[in-house]
Design a protein around this motif. Structure first.
Motif, PDB file in Angstrom:
ATOM      1  N   GLY A 104       0.906  -1.229  -0.090  1.00  0.00           N
ATOM      2  CA  GLY A 104      -0.193  -0.042  -0.002  1.00  0.00           C
ATOM      3  C   GLY A 104       0.909   1.192   0.030  1.00  0.00           C
ATOM      4  N   LYS A 105       0.077   2.244   0.368  1.00  0.00           N
ATOM      5  CA  LYS A 105       0.904   3.501   0.396  1.00  0.00           C
ATOM      6  C   LYS A 105       2.014   3.544   1.821  1.00  0.00           C
ATOM      7  CE  LYS A 105      -2.773   6.530  -1.423  1.00  0.00           C
ATOM      8  NZ  LYS A 105      -3.591   7.662  -0.976  1.00  0.00           N
ATOM      9  N   PRO A 106       3.181   4.063   1.268  1.00  0.00           N
ATOM     10  CA  PRO A 106       4.006   4.169   2.655  1.00  0.00           C
ATOM     11  C   PRO A 106       3.396   5.112   3.583  1.00  0.00           C
ATOM     12  CG  PRO A 106       4.936   5.414   0.928  1.00  0.00           C
ATOM     13  CD  PRO A 106       3.561   4.590   0.303  1.00  0.00           C
ATOM     14  N   SER A 107       3.557   4.548   4.878  1.00  0.00           N
ATOM     15  CA  SER A 107       3.152   5.294   6.070  1.00  0.00           C
ATOM     16  C   SER A 107       4.158   6.478   6.385  1.00  0.00           C
ATOM     17  CB  SER A 107       2.825   4.256   7.384  1.00  0.00           C
ATOM     18  OG  SER A 107       4.125   3.559   7.782  1.00  0.00           O
ATOM     19  N   LYS A 108       5.340   6.345   6.336  1.00  0.00           N
ATOM     20  CA  LYS A 108       6.460   7.306   6.561  1.00  0.00           C
ATOM     21  C   LYS A 108       6.865   7.950   5.471  1.00  0.00           C
ATOM     22  CE  LYS A 108       7.642   5.076  10.976  1.00  0.00           C
ATOM     23  NZ  LYS A 108       8.594   4.452  11.655  1.00  0.00           N
ATOM     24  N   PRO A 109       7.314   8.957   5.188  1.00  0.00           N
ATOM     25  CA  PRO A 109       8.155   9.397   4.050  1.00  0.00           C
ATOM     26  C   PRO A 109       9.326   8.845   3.594  1.00  0.00           C
ATOM     27  CG  PRO A 109       7.997  11.148   5.521  1.00  0.00           C
ATOM     28  CD  PRO A 109       7.204  10.130   6.184  1.00  0.00           C
ATOM     29  N   ALA A 110       9.826   8.632   2.716  1.00  0.00           N
ATOM     30  CA  ALA A 110      11.255   7.986   2.291  1.00  0.00           C
ATOM     31  C   ALA A 110      12.222   9.128   2.702  1.00  0.00           C
ATOM     32  CB  ALA A 110      11.371   8.045   0.747  1.00  0.00           C
ATOM     33  N   LYS A 111      13.466   8.378   3.266  1.00  0.00           N
ATOM     34  CA  LYS A 111      14.543   9.059   3.981  1.00  0.00           C
ATOM     35  C   LYS A 111      15.552   9.332   2.922  1.00  0.00           C
ATOM     36  CE  LYS A 111      13.713   7.125   8.551  1.00  0.00           C
ATOM     37  NZ  LYS A 111      14.285   6.457   9.500  1.00  0.00           N
ATOM     38  N   ASN A 112      16.229  10.538   3.013  1.00  0.00           N
ATOM     39  CA  ASN A 112      17.434  10.738   2.147  1.00  0.00           C
ATOM     40  C   ASN A 112      18.610  10.328   2.816  1.00  0.00           C
ATOM     41  OD1 ASN A 112      15.813  11.806   0.080  1.00  0.00           O
ATOM     42  ND2 ASN A 112      15.793  13.680   0.739  1.00  0.00           N
ATOM     43  N   ILE A 113      19.403   9.362   2.148  1.00  0.00           N
ATOM     44  CA  ILE A 113      20.664   9.158   2.609  1.00  0.00           C
ATOM     45  C   ILE A 113      21.596  10.103   1.869  1.00  0.00           C
ATOM     46  CG2 ILE A 113      22.475   7.215   3.062  1.00  0.00           C
ATOM     47  CD1 ILE A 113      19.935   5.252   2.837  1.00  0.00           C
ATOM     48  N   LYS A 114      22.389  10.805   2.812  1.00  0.00           N
ATOM     49  CA  LYS A 114      23.613  11.415   2.215  1.00  0.00           C
ATOM     50  C   LYS A 114      25.011  10.830   2.447  1.00  0.00           C
ATOM     51  CE  LYS A 114      21.113  15.769   2.798  1.00  0.00           C
ATOM     52  NZ  LYS A 114      21.067  17.085   3.548  1.00  0.00           N
ATOM     53  N   LYS A 115      25.815  10.911   1.668  1.00  0.00           N
ATOM     54  CA  LYS A 115      27.235  10.205   1.599  1.00  0.00           C
ATOM     55  C   LYS A 115      28.168  11.226   2.042  1.00  0.00           C
ATOM     56  CE  LYS A 115      26.809   6.057  -0.792  1.00  0.00           C
ATOM     57  NZ  LYS A 115      27.501   5.523  -2.001  1.00  0.00           N
TER      58      LYS A 115
END
Length: 115
Positions: A104-115
């Motif tokens: 289904g739809k994600p319950s939490k927004p996606a996280k951005n991973i920074k390097k």
């Protein structure tokens, strides 16, 4: 008397038909000097008839193909409408629920991973 006239008339008609097929009618009418012209006209007429027949066959095929193209366009429009309807989020969610898929739809927004 009338019977004899009918028989003689029929004999004359049959003789004329026989003369036409044997080519004697041209000689009787004095048209042997135009024989070459008659042959050319007959060949030209046959060519014209063959050409017209070919054109008509091509037109018939063209009309059949036009009808087929129109039918294909209609089917394409119907399929496109169905696909647009299936692409809506609410429809997709219903289909997933009906098939017991736990996506289904994600319950939490996606996280951005920074390097």
């Amino acid at each position: 008397m009338e019977e004899k006239e009918k028989k003689s008339g029929m004999k004359r008609v049959l003789k004329n038909i026989k003369d036409i097929f044997q080519g004697e009618m041209l000689l009787k009418l004095g048209l042997e000097k135009y024989f070459f012209h008659v042959v050319i006209l007959a060949v030209a007429s046959a060519c014209v008839m063959l050409f017209r027949s070919g054109v008509e066959n091509t037109q018939i095929k063209r009309e059949k193909l036009k009808a087929e193209v129109n039918e294909t366009r209609i089917r394409h429009s119907q399929k496109e409408i169905e696909l647009v309807g299936l692409g809506r989020m609410s429809t997709v969610e219903k289909l997933l629920e009906e098939n017991n898929v736990n996506v289904g739809k994600p319950s939490k927004p996606a996280k951005n991973i920074k390097k």
